[in-house]
Every structure is written in C-alpha cells, then in structure tokens.
Design an enzyme around this catalytic site. Structure first.
Site: not given
Ligand SMILES: Cc1cc2nc3c(=O)[nH]c(=O)nc-3n(C[C@H](O)[C@H](O)[C@H](O)COP(=O)(O)OP(=O)(O)OC[C@H]3O[C@@H](n4cnc5c(N)ncnc54)[C@H](O)[C@@H]3O)c2cc1C
Length: 306
Positions: A134, A137-138
C-alpha cells in the site's frame, strides 16, 4: 452484546457501507462486521477522481469516513471482527466470528478482495520492513530512497506515480514485455524521469538484514539472474477475493468470486453478495455502491416475505 440482527453485512467497503445506509434507513436492525479498516480498498486510493459528487476528486479514506458517518446516522452498528463461517439455518443465519456468534435474518457478503502475494523467499519476513502492499500507507517512509513496484497493471502504475512524490528512483518490474495498464497511464509513467522499467523480469527473492537491501531478479527470456539494491518493494500484482470462509457454503467462479443473480442473490436464500467479491463485478466504487443498494433492497424483500 445483543447478537440478533435483521441484516448483517460482512465488510465495510463501499458495497457494505452503501448496503448499511439502505438497510438501516429502512429501519432494519443492521450491523457491519469489519476485520480491517472501515472503507476497505478505498483506503488505498489517495485520490478518487471518478466518484460522482466530488468535482475536485476526493481522498479515499475521507470518502470512507463520509460514507460511514452517513450510515451511522440511521443507526447502523459496526464491530471490529472477522467472520470465520456462515451457517444457513433456513430463516436464520448463524455467523461465527472472532468475537463470538451472531444471528441474522439476512446476510450481505461484501468482503471485497485483498492484494495477491508474490510468495517468494523474504516476502513475509520483510513485510513492514521494506515490503509493502500500500503506497498510500507507506510511501512516506521511502523519502529519497530507491524502491521497486512489482506489477504491470493500472494499480502498479498508480502506485509508482504516487511514489514519485517521495522516492528518488522507482523501478517498475513486470514479468511480461508489455504492461497491462491503460495507454494513458503508461504514457504518464514513461514521462516521469524518476521511473525506470525492468520488463520480462521476475523477482525471485527479497534479501536484507533488518530491512530490505536487495532483490534477486531473473530475466524470464534468458534465465539470467541479477541483483538490484533497493530500500523498498511495493507489490501490486492483483487482487484475490476474500471468499475462503464461504467456499464450502456457496458456489464460486474460477477466480473464487461468489456467483449471484442480477439481484445479488446467491443460491442460498437470504444470503446475498455485493461489490468486488461478486462474480462479474466491474470492481469500482460506483458499482460496489450500486451492488450494495440492490443487495439491501433484496435483503429487505427476503425479510418481508418470511
Ligand atoms: C490502489 C487502489 C486504488 C483504487 N482506486 C479506485 C478509484 O480511483 N476509483 C474507483 O472507483 N475504484 C478504485 N479502486 C477499486 C475500489 O477500491 C474497489 O472496487 C472497491 O473498494 C470495492 O468495494 P467493496 O466494498 O466490494 O470491497 P472492499 O473495498 O475490498 O471492502 C471489503 C471489506 O471487507 C472486509 N472483509 C473481508 N473479509 C472479511 C471477513 N471475513 N470478516 C470481516 N470483514 C471482512 C475487508 O477488510 C474490507 O475492508 C481502487 C482499488 C485499489 C486497490
């Protein structure tokens, strides 16, 4: 906890949330059971440009939050748990969850899909330590670093484009010599100086110490092996439907999606399926919302007929 509901919805993505808006607004006692984050795969989209009503686009987690607030306004309940099995008891359904048993008159399965794994050495070991599924997210953790995106479809290209805001170099590794992504996305990616393509190549192994340090690659045409030093690997090779928990109860297609009629009914009366988990679904937020609407109306009809 009162464990008896008119409608239980499995999954809090756009299909489940839309179904929840309709059933709770119809005065049916409704519950969403969500094993991850409310919003489902919308949480993986930084910007959604094709959901009507947002002329400037909308951030995925923000759209998820808006849908959830709307459903809660009509009394929809939500619990964090995983549904492990469903038992059909005729006019009642028993749901076995990680948080105990729940009884429903009708069930809407809106469990969507999750990212496929490469299943290679090092993948599991370095997940959260350089391996991610993701970018929303990261990506932030890879500021000024070199990263790889594995995959050749639209999602892989979106992930790579998003990474250009953070990483210094992004390699897209794809096992074929042509990408599957749409022409316009490919054009955009090729115009990015930070993005490099490594085609006809598979990742054989992810290596490192505490974090990812390098990948072992193999050219599928020549069989030649090489290594590539990188700090992160984003895996974007497709999605698999979350249907393991119903595979003994319902008919699935070859890819594992639940087979329904056009009104979202499965072959078991009172059990419906909506969104990406359904065989033949278009797999967009608008269509998931449409499926959720139909499933909710059909669930009410089933309950009224009992
Ligand atoms: C990176 C990315 C970007 C995207 N961008 C767009 C876009 O711009 N526009 C667009 O229209 N679409 C986009 N999509 C596709 C869109 O997100 C999906 O089509 C949509 O989210 C499907 O909705 P759903 O409700 O069917 O399933 P999901 O969104 O997958 O939600 C299913 C939910 O069910 C939960 N669940 C699964 N099994 C269980 C269980 N056993 N017990 C409890 N909970 C369970 C999961 O945790 C999940 O939260 C994107 C997808 C990705 C991955």
């Amino acid at each position: 906890m009162n464990n008896k509901y008119d409608v239980v919805i499995i999954g809090g993505g756009p299909a489940g949330l839309t179904a929840g808006i309709y059933t709770s607004r119809d005065n049916l006692k409704s519950l969403i059971i969500e094993k991850g984050i409310i919003g489902g795969n919308m949480n993986n989209a930084e910007i959604i440009d094709n959901y009507p009503g947002f002329p400037e686009g909308v951030n995925g987690p923000e759209l998820a939050n808006l849908m959830h607030r709307q459903a809660k306004r009509y009394g929809l309940e939500t619990i964090a748990a995983e549904v492990i099995a469903i038992k059909d008891l005729g006019n009642k359904k028993l749901l076995q969850t990680s948080d105990g048993d729940i009884i429903a008159r009708a069930v809407i399965i809106a469990g969507g899909s999750e990212k496929l794994k490469l299943s290679i050495p090092g993948e599991k070991e370095f997940t959260g330590r350089g391996v991610s599924y993701c970018t929303t997210c990261d990506a932030f953790f890879f500021r000024n670093k070199n990263v790889v995106v594995v995959g050749g479809g639209n999602s892989a290209i979106y992930e790579a484009m998003h990474l250009t805001k953070f990483a210094s170099k992004i390699y897209i590794i794809h096992r074929r010599n042509q990408l599957r992504a749409t022409a316009i996305l490919q054009e955009r990616a090729r115009a990015e100086t930070k993005i490099k393509f490594i085609l006809d190549t598979i990742v054989k192994e992810i290596q490192g110490k505490d974090f990812v340090q390098k990948l072992v690659l193999e050219n599928v045409k020549t069989g030649k092996k090489s290594t590539l030093e990188v700090d992160g690997v984003f895996i974007s090779i497709g999605l698999k439907p979350n249907t393991d928990f119903v595979k003994d109860l319902l008919s699935l297609d070859k890819q594992g999606h639940i087979i329904t009629d056009e009104n979202m009914n499965t072959e078991t009366a009172g059990i419906l399926a909506a969104g990406d988990i359904r065989s033949g679904a278009i797999r967009q937020i608008t269509t998931a919302a449409g499926d959720g609407t139909i499933a909710a109306i059909e669930a009410k009809r089933f309950i009224d007929d009992q």
